[in-house]
Structures are given as structure tokens and as C-alpha cells.
Design a protein around this motif. Structure first.
Motif, PDB file in Angstrom:
ATOM      1  N   TYR A   1       2.646  -3.413 -10.442  1.00 23.29           N
ATOM      2  CA  TYR A   1       3.881  -3.192  -9.683  1.00 23.29           C
ATOM      3  C   TYR A   1       3.770  -3.716  -8.249  1.00 23.29           C
ATOM      4  O   TYR A   1       4.724  -3.651  -7.490  1.00 23.29           O
TER       5      TYR A   1
ATOM      6  N   GLY B   1      -2.140  -2.486   3.984  1.00 27.04           N
ATOM      7  CA  GLY B   1      -2.377  -3.869   3.586  1.00 27.04           C
ATOM      8  C   GLY B   1      -1.567  -4.207   2.349  1.00 27.04           C
ATOM      9  O   GLY B   1      -0.559  -3.552   2.099  1.00 27.04           O
ATOM     10  N   GLY B   2      -2.094  -5.012   1.535  1.00 25.25           N
ATOM     11  CA  GLY B   2      -3.439  -5.256   1.069  1.00 25.25           C
ATOM     12  C   GLY B   2      -4.268  -3.970   1.115  1.00 25.25           C
ATOM     13  O   GLY B   2      -3.754  -2.891   1.266  1.00 25.25           O
ATOM     14  N   GLU B   3      -5.559  -4.140   0.931  1.00 22.96           N
ATOM     15  CA  GLU B   3      -6.436  -2.974   1.002  1.00 22.96           C
ATOM     16  C   GLU B   3      -7.103  -2.991   2.385  1.00 22.96           C
ATOM     17  O   GLU B   3      -7.967  -3.845   2.654  1.00 22.96           O
TER      18      GLU B   3
ATOM     19  N   THR C   1      -3.714   4.050   4.745  1.00 24.18           N
ATOM     20  CA  THR C   1      -3.438   4.160   3.305  1.00 24.18           C
ATOM     21  C   THR C   1      -4.409   3.260   2.565  1.00 24.18           C
ATOM     22  O   THR C   1      -4.545   2.083   2.922  1.00 24.18           O
TER      23      THR C   1
ATOM     24  N   SER D   1      -4.053   6.188  -2.722  1.00 22.11           N
ATOM     25  CA  SER D   1      -3.170   5.889  -3.848  1.00 22.11           C
ATOM     26  C   SER D   1      -3.941   6.127  -5.145  1.00 22.11           C
ATOM     27  O   SER D   1      -5.059   5.637  -5.300  1.00 22.11           O
TER      28      SER D   1
ATOM     29  N   VAL E   1       2.423   6.349  -7.813  1.00 23.03           N
ATOM     30  CA  VAL E   1       3.641   5.629  -8.209  1.00 23.03           C
ATOM     31  C   VAL E   1       3.880   5.955  -9.679  1.00 23.03           C
ATOM     32  O   VAL E   1       2.974   5.830 -10.501  1.00 23.03           O
TER      33      VAL E   1
ATOM     34  N   MET F   1       9.530   1.048  -6.855  1.00 19.26           N
ATOM     35  CA  MET F   1      10.560   0.390  -6.042  1.00 19.26           C
ATOM     36  C   MET F   1      10.638  -1.106  -6.310  1.00 19.26           C
ATOM     37  O   MET F   1       9.668  -1.731  -6.717  1.00 19.26           O
TER      38      MET F   1
ATOM     39  N   VAL G   1      10.394  -3.552  -4.376  1.00 14.97           N
ATOM     40  CA  VAL G   1       9.854  -4.321  -3.248  1.00 14.97           C
ATOM     41  C   VAL G   1       9.364  -5.674  -3.748  1.00 14.97           C
ATOM     42  O   VAL G   1       8.973  -5.810  -4.905  1.00 14.97           O
TER      43      VAL G   1
ATOM     44  N   ASN H   1       7.188  -8.346  -9.048  1.00 13.60           N
ATOM     45  CA  ASN H   1       6.777  -7.319 -10.013  1.00 13.60           C
ATOM     46  C   ASN H   1       7.739  -7.156 -11.187  1.00 13.60           C
ATOM     47  O   ASN H   1       7.501  -6.339 -12.070  1.00 13.60           O
TER      48      ASN H   1
ATOM     49  N   MET I   1       4.967  -6.501  -0.723  1.00 20.97           N
ATOM     50  CA  MET I   1       4.464  -5.304  -0.052  1.00 20.97           C
ATOM     51  C   MET I   1       3.004  -5.491   0.396  1.00 20.97           C
ATOM     52  O   MET I   1       2.578  -4.954   1.414  1.00 20.97           O
TER      53      MET I   1
HETATM   54  N1  SAM Z   1      -4.129  -0.856  -0.805  1.00 24.58           N
HETATM   55  C1  SAM Z   1      -3.603   0.322  -0.186  1.00 24.58           C
HETATM   56  C2  SAM Z   1      -3.240   1.344  -1.229  1.00 24.58           C
HETATM   57  O1  SAM Z   1      -3.479   1.122  -2.412  1.00 24.58           O
HETATM   58  O2  SAM Z   1      -2.758   2.399  -0.851  1.00 24.58           O
HETATM   59  C3  SAM Z   1      -2.474   0.123   0.781  1.00 24.58           C
HETATM   60  C4  SAM Z   1      -1.388  -0.835   0.436  1.00 24.58           C
HETATM   61  S1  SAM Z   1      -0.363  -0.383  -0.924  1.00 24.58           S
HETATM   62  C5  SAM Z   1       0.798  -1.718  -0.894  1.00 24.58           C
HETATM   63  C6  SAM Z   1       0.506   0.999  -0.294  1.00 24.58           C
HETATM   64  C7  SAM Z   1       1.234   1.851  -1.295  1.00 24.58           C
HETATM   65  O3  SAM Z   1       2.322   1.158  -1.816  1.00 24.58           O
HETATM   66  C8  SAM Z   1       0.422   2.323  -2.472  1.00 24.58           C
HETATM   67  O4  SAM Z   1       0.533   3.721  -2.589  1.00 24.58           O
HETATM   68  C9  SAM Z   1       1.097   1.654  -3.645  1.00 24.58           C
HETATM   69  O5  SAM Z   1       0.995   2.420  -4.801  1.00 24.58           O
HETATM   70  C10 SAM Z   1       2.517   1.564  -3.149  1.00 24.58           C
HETATM   71  N2  SAM Z   1       3.320   0.566  -3.852  1.00 24.58           N
HETATM   72  C11 SAM Z   1       3.053  -0.740  -4.015  1.00 24.58           C
HETATM   73  N3  SAM Z   1       4.034  -1.352  -4.719  1.00 24.58           N
HETATM   74  C12 SAM Z   1       4.948  -0.392  -5.002  1.00 24.58           C
HETATM   75  C13 SAM Z   1       6.189  -0.382  -5.709  1.00 24.58           C
HETATM   76  N4  SAM Z   1       6.680  -1.480  -6.278  1.00 24.58           N
HETATM   77  N5  SAM Z   1       6.855   0.782  -5.786  1.00 24.58           N
HETATM   78  C14 SAM Z   1       6.372   1.913  -5.223  1.00 24.58           C
HETATM   79  N6  SAM Z   1       5.212   1.965  -4.541  1.00 24.58           N
HETATM   80  C15 SAM Z   1       4.505   0.834  -4.444  1.00 24.58           C
END
Ligand code: SAM
Length: 383
Positions: free
Chosen positions: A68, A112-114, A144, A168, A210, A240, A242, A246, A378
Motif C-alpha cells: 500500500y 520517511g521512507g524509513e 515514525t 507501524s 493500516v 488511503m 496517497v 498503490n 508517501m
Molecule cells: N517507514 C516508517 C513507518 O513504517 O512508519 C515511516 C514512513 S511510513 C510512509 C508512515 C506511515 O504511513 C506508516 O504507518 C504506514 O503504514 C502509513 N501508510 C503508508 N501508506 C499508507 C496508505 N496508503 N494508507 C494508510 N497509511 C499508509
């Protein structure tokens, strides 16, 4: 305005063909307005929303390939990540964050990213921990992470000045989790990371899940049972739309109301008042007093009306909405001869023009207009 970027890939996932456009170049130059905007902490956008929360993406790379967010089919070995020279340096990030703090930002979240993949991230945290609000208070400093490196890094992050982490985690079942992260990463290591964060004093730790229909909704109850009574706050995020890679569709969204009904049927919940204006999660307490859960319902209950968040991309573009189609290039000011006053004015000007409220408009936008918009990924602007 920069010209639209050419299409980079055609992604075939199931029956869907998703053209991925590289949005990283779709930034508008940030200009210094003729009339200086001196930071007062009272900045408001077109809808009267203040600027309080800054999310900073420190890398566009991740070691997970959640479908996603960074699906393997797109983010493969040929994917071109940003070259190191394009990333904001720690000094540039701290300089711009200081100006945001002067404009009213109270909270910084590294993402990020991570973010734990960014080399020497502790050094950046040390620098950001020195920042103060105009009233002389330290900023709230959080991060995060997918938790994969947390067990190793939690103590150093705390020592550097990080206050809290959000981890996450999309399920407790090892097979489900390995499938979702798509790099076969075991759930036990993320759980160890959560424990390490709590032991290091990075609490209250939040866990974000998620929820995707047909993929992990059966993990809602096991996750709730696992974290109930531990002091760790579990939050369920609606899947979402975003980015553009995805293949999002509404059928895969599990509405937060359904999540709350599912948990409440076994472990009764009562609604809580928001602790802070602009909070993303709606909070629910267990009726037996054993803690709380949250739901982040960007799809079914938009919270644009009090959105006070700005996002700084890995290469210094300012985004005013998670669903934005373009950013405002601050890096050229940071690397040019602009003074702090100039950059503060540019930030103030950009925020004053802001009228984004994508999630509120989503339902009224025709599907083809939504699909036609090429939103930024994202992983690039940070979650
Ligand atoms: N790598 C880190 C992590 O995994 O938390 C930080 C970046 S990540 C983009 C931040 C958050 O965005 C995570 O909790 C991820 O699950 C959520 N996320 C990413 N794509 C998403 C989507 N399409 N819908 C909802 N949440 C999303």
C-alpha cells in the motif's frame, strides 16, 4: 511552475495499469514575498488553520515493500532514489525547522521512507532537540518507524533527545505480517523494537496499523487484545489513496466505524474527547479502564478542517497536504543567498495561501478527476 514530469513506468498490478509519474520534480519555486512576513506564531492559512506540526522526511528509502506504500513492482532495483547530494543536510533541516518553530510549529515528526535508515540520524535529533518555541519551550520531537532497527537504536535515540516513537505494525500473525511488508521481515523483531522503545523511555509508544480489506482485517482483534492494558496506544489507520502507485480502491478500505464496532463487541469502548486540537486520531477508551485505542479516518471522516500539518520532503520541498500534487521548493532558498528572514517570509507566504482540503473534497470529486491527479508518494513526503 515546473512542467509535468514524463511518465516513468507503466505498472501492471492484477487488472490495473497504473502510470507512475515522478512527482519529485513537480515543485514550484518558493519565492520571497515583497512584504516581509515576520514570524509571530500566529500564522493562519486561507481557512484560518494555524501551523503547528512539521513532518520531516529524512530519506526516501525503506527496507520494507508494503504494497500500500512502496509496492515492489514500482520500487524495484531500477527505481531511482534521490542522490545523496539532493537530500537536505542535517544543518539545512535544522535551520528550516528553527524558522518553522518561530512560525508556531510545536511538534516535529521525523519520517520517511524509513527514518532509521538515514545515517547518523541521532546527530539530527540532537540538533532538533536544541530548538525552542518563541516561549522558550522545547519542541515535541517524535519519529515514525517500521520498527525493524528500533531494538538496536532505541537507547541512542532517547539519549539524543527523541521523546517518543510511533511504530507501524499491520498484524501479529507472522505470515500475514511478512506478506504485508513483502520482504519477509518477522513480526517478533518489530515487537522487540517496541519493547526496547518502551524500556528506553520513548513512551507512550504508539502503534499504527493500516487496515486493508481482504488482507489484514482479521488482525484487528488480535492486535487489540495484545496491546490492551500495556500502556501502548494502538491506532487503526484507514487505507488511503496517497500517491499514485498503490492501486487504491474504496472496496479495500475498512471504515473506522467498523473497526470500533468489531473491538467494542468483545472489549467495550467509550469515546474520548480530543486531547489537542488538530489531532489526527479519534480516541476511544476501554470501558474497563485498561487503556485506549485510536482511529485515523482520513477516508470516511475527513479531518481537514483543523489540519495544522506541513510536510518537508527529503529534498526540501514543502507540501501542504498529504494528497498534494506539488510542493514548494525551499532547498533553492536554503542553498542560495536567502537570509533566515527571507526564508521565514517565504514559508509564511506559502502557508497563508494554503487552502488544501483534499480528504473533504474526495467524495465530491469525480472518480476520473481523482485518478487523473498524480499525487506525490508517501515514501517521499513522509507519513
Ligand atoms: N517507514 C516508517 C513507518 O513504517 O512508519 C515511516 C514512513 S511510513 C510512509 C508512515 C506511515 O504511513 C506508516 O504507518 C504506514 O503504514 C502509513 N501508510 C503508508 N501508506 C499508507 C496508505 N496508503 N494508507 C494508510 N497509511 C499508509
Amino acid at each position: 511552475m515546473a512542467p509535468a514530469a514524463p511518465e516513468r513506468h507503466n505498472l501492471r498490478m492484477a487488472e490495473r495499469v497504473i502510470p507512475l509519474v515522478d512527482q519529485r520534480v513537480a515543485a514550484r519555486a518558493a519565492t520571497v514575498p515583497g512584504r516581509a512576513i515576520t514570524p509571530s506564531g500566529l500564522l493562519a492559512d486561507q481557512l484560518g488553520r494555524p501551523l503547528r506540526d512539521l513532518r520531516i522526511s529524512v530519506t526516501d528509502r525503506c527496507n520494507f515493500r508494503c504494497s500500500y506504500c512502496m509496492p515492489k513492482e514500482v520500487f524495484d532495483k531500477d527505481y531511482k532514489y534521490l542522490p545523496h547530494a539532493d537530500l537536505l543536510t542535517f544543518e539545512e533541516i535544522t535551520r528550516v525547522a528553527r524558522l518553522f518553530a518561530q512560525h508556531g510549529v510545536r511538534k516535529i515528526r521525523l519520517t520517511g521512507g524509513e527514518p532509521l535508515l538515514r545515517k547518523n540520524i541521532e546527530v539530527l535529533i540532537e540538533q532538533l532537540a536544541q530548538l525552542r518555541t518563541p516561549e522558550g519551550e522545547p519542541l515535541e520531537l517524535t519519529l515514525t518507524t517500521n520498527g525493524s532497527l528500533l531494538a538496536r537504536k532505541a537507547k541512542a535515540l532517547k539519549a539524543a533527545g527523541l521523546q517518543r516513537v510511533t511504530v507501524s505494525l499491520d498484524g501479529l500473525d507472522d505470515a500475514v505480517f511478512r506478506r504485508m511488508n513483502d520482504v519477509n521481515f518477522p513480526v517478533a523483531e518489530v515487537l522487540a523494537g517496541i519493547d526496547a522503545a518502551r524500556d528506553a523511555g520513548l513512551g507512550p509508544v504508539k502503534v499504527n496499523m493500516v487496515v486493508k480489506r481482504g488482507t489484514n482485517e482479521h488482525e484487528i482483534l488480535p492486535m487489540a487484545r495484545h496491546f490492551k492494558g500495556t500502556g501502548i496506544v494502538l491506532r487503526f489507520i484507514e487505507y488511503m489513496d496517497v500517491g499514485s502507485s498503490n492501486g487504491w480502491c474504496m472496496d479495500e478500505v475498512v471504515p473506522s466505524a467498523e473497526v470500533i464496532r468489531t473491538i467494542s463487541a468483545e472489549m467495550p469502548l467509550v469515546p474520548l474527547e480530543a486531547a489537542i486540537p488538530g489531532e489526527t486520531a479519534q480516541r476511544w477508551a476501554y470501558a474497563d479502564g485498561s487503556g485506549e485505542v485510536g482511529v485515523i479516518s482520513s477516508v470516511t471522516q475527513a479531518f481537514c478542517a483543523d489540519c495544522n500539518r506541513a510536510r518537508l520532503s527529503t529534498e526540501g520541498q514543502l507540501y501542504l497536504c498529504l494528497f498534494a500534487t506539488h510542493g514548494h521548493d525551499l532547498r533553492s532558498l536554503l542553498r542560495g543567498d536567502a537570509s533566515d528572514e527571507d526564508i521565514a517570509s517565504a514559508i509564511g507566504h506559502i502557508w497563508q495561501q494554503r487552502d488544501d482540503r483534499y480528504s473533504q473534497l474526495r467524495a465530491s470529486l469525480p472518480a476520473d478527476a481523482r485518478a487523473g491527479q498524480r499525487r506525490v508518494e508517501m515514501s517521499y513526503i513522509g507519513g
